[in-house]
Design a protein around this motif. Sequence first.
Motif, PDB file in Angstrom:
ATOM      1  N   GLY A  65       0.791  -1.220   0.000  1.00 31.88           N
ATOM      2  CA  GLY A  65       0.000   0.000   0.000  1.00 31.88           C
ATOM      3  C   GLY A  65       0.821   1.267   0.000  1.00 31.88           C
ATOM      4  N   LEU A  66       2.159   1.109  -0.030  1.00 31.64           N
ATOM      5  CA  LEU A  66       3.057   2.257   0.104  1.00 31.64           C
ATOM      6  C   LEU A  66       3.838   2.541  -1.176  1.00 31.64           C
ATOM      7  N   ASP A 104       7.104   8.729  14.960  1.00 39.49           N
ATOM      8  CA  ASP A 104       8.567   8.805  15.046  1.00 39.49           C
ATOM      9  C   ASP A 104       9.196   8.086  13.847  1.00 39.49           C
ATOM     10  N   PRO A 105      10.155   8.720  13.157  1.00 39.49           N
ATOM     11  CA  PRO A 105      10.733   8.108  11.953  1.00 39.49           C
ATOM     12  C   PRO A 105      11.314   6.722  12.190  1.00 39.49           C
ATOM     13  N   ALA A 208       6.280   5.579   2.631  1.00 36.48           N
ATOM     14  CA  ALA A 208       6.242   5.884   4.068  1.00 36.48           C
ATOM     15  C   ALA A 208       7.454   6.704   4.469  1.00 36.48           C
ATOM     16  N   ALA A 209       8.550   6.574   3.719  1.00 34.74           N
ATOM     17  CA  ALA A 209       9.749   7.375   3.992  1.00 34.74           C
ATOM     18  C   ALA A 209       9.589   8.799   3.498  1.00 34.74           C
ATOM     19  N   ARG A 210       8.470   9.093   2.851  1.00 32.74           N
ATOM     20  CA  ARG A 210       8.242  10.428   2.300  1.00 32.74           C
ATOM     21  C   ARG A 210       6.979  11.075   2.871  1.00 32.74           C
ATOM     22  N   VAL A 211       6.528  10.526   3.978  1.00 33.93           N
ATOM     23  CA  VAL A 211       5.422  11.117   4.723  1.00 33.93           C
ATOM     24  C   VAL A 211       5.938  11.469   6.111  1.00 33.93           C
ATOM     25  N   ILE A 212       6.006  12.732   6.437  1.00 37.41           N
ATOM     26  CA  ILE A 212       6.435  13.155   7.766  1.00 37.41           C
ATOM     27  C   ILE A 212       5.212  13.109   8.676  1.00 37.41           C
ATOM     28  N   ALA A 244       8.928  13.542  -3.962  1.00 40.02           N
ATOM     29  CA  ALA A 244       8.008  14.456  -3.299  1.00 40.02           C
ATOM     30  C   ALA A 244       7.835  13.994  -1.864  1.00 40.02           C
ATOM     31  N   ILE A 245       7.760  14.961  -0.942  1.00 36.95           N
ATOM     32  CA  ILE A 245       7.627  14.662   0.489  1.00 36.95           C
ATOM     33  C   ILE A 245       6.419  15.425   1.028  1.00 36.95           C
TER      34      ILE A 245
END
Length: 320
Positions: A65-66, A104-105, A208-212, A244-245
Amino acid sequence: MTREIPAQTLDTKQFITDKVAEIQEAVGNETAINALSGGVDSSAVTMLGHRALGDRLRTVFVENGLMREGEAEQVVNFFRALGVTVEVVDAREEFFAALKGVTDPEEKREAITQTFYRNVFGRLVRESRAKCLLQGTILTDIDETVAGIKRQHNVFEQLGIDPQEAFGYRIIEPLIQLRKDGVRKVGKALGLQSELFDRIPFPGPALAARVIGEVTPQRIATVRGATTVVERLLKGTGAFQYMAILHEDRVTGMRDGKRDFGFQIEVRCWDSVDARTATPTRLSFEVLQALAEQIHRDVPGVVSVTYNISSKPPSTLEAI
């Protein structure tokens, strides 16, 4: 300590011969399994495993889903043309359940790691009775994890984690001596199409690495739409990577003459060789303006688009 093979001195023919033999020796007469994301690392490992094991390698694309728009279908079609069957496994519910409420990342990365290796892949390994997992870990993944820059999802032994004990299977890492430029050379030598070995890097935790902040299906849909625009417009720049973030805080904008609290998208575009250091690509203002206009047009709720101009270091390529 892992011995690096620099791309400049890499003999791809000998490397492939050696790694095919190593995989065959490690797996023996058993079966092995590997996860294919479509990135250059996992694609190269898939082809090495296919050469070594043939039908005794089960290749799986985990739909978490990511991923980017149409990723599963595109990867399956690429590898079908190469004679490799790819099985798509739908695990979207499991991943979003694991990420619910997590901001938390490092905790997000750990949630994805555990869901992938222990739950989803652990189940697939048990079903297939495979003893080994082939994985596309490269040297930069290890360097950044050991240095504490960020925990890469695919690094274990260097952190004192025994995959056999933790997950119930061995992990084989044929590319661990290479960096990204070396992997591209190997991928080309293995017969991968340029669309695969020349693809820009894509993180293991995917979008998920691009959603803060918290990762939800809705927030992934927003960053996925922006990613489609960014990759379409920056494809011809020759940059090493672009993305893109989605930022966490909403910002003030205007829509239909009224105030609108909307989303902020940050665009990053990098010039680099091996991802250890990077500088922002000097995009023209016309390109930046086109990025903003098309993201505003195509991605609902976005009211602000910014461009990152920090180098690595102190920045990193990915946001988290």
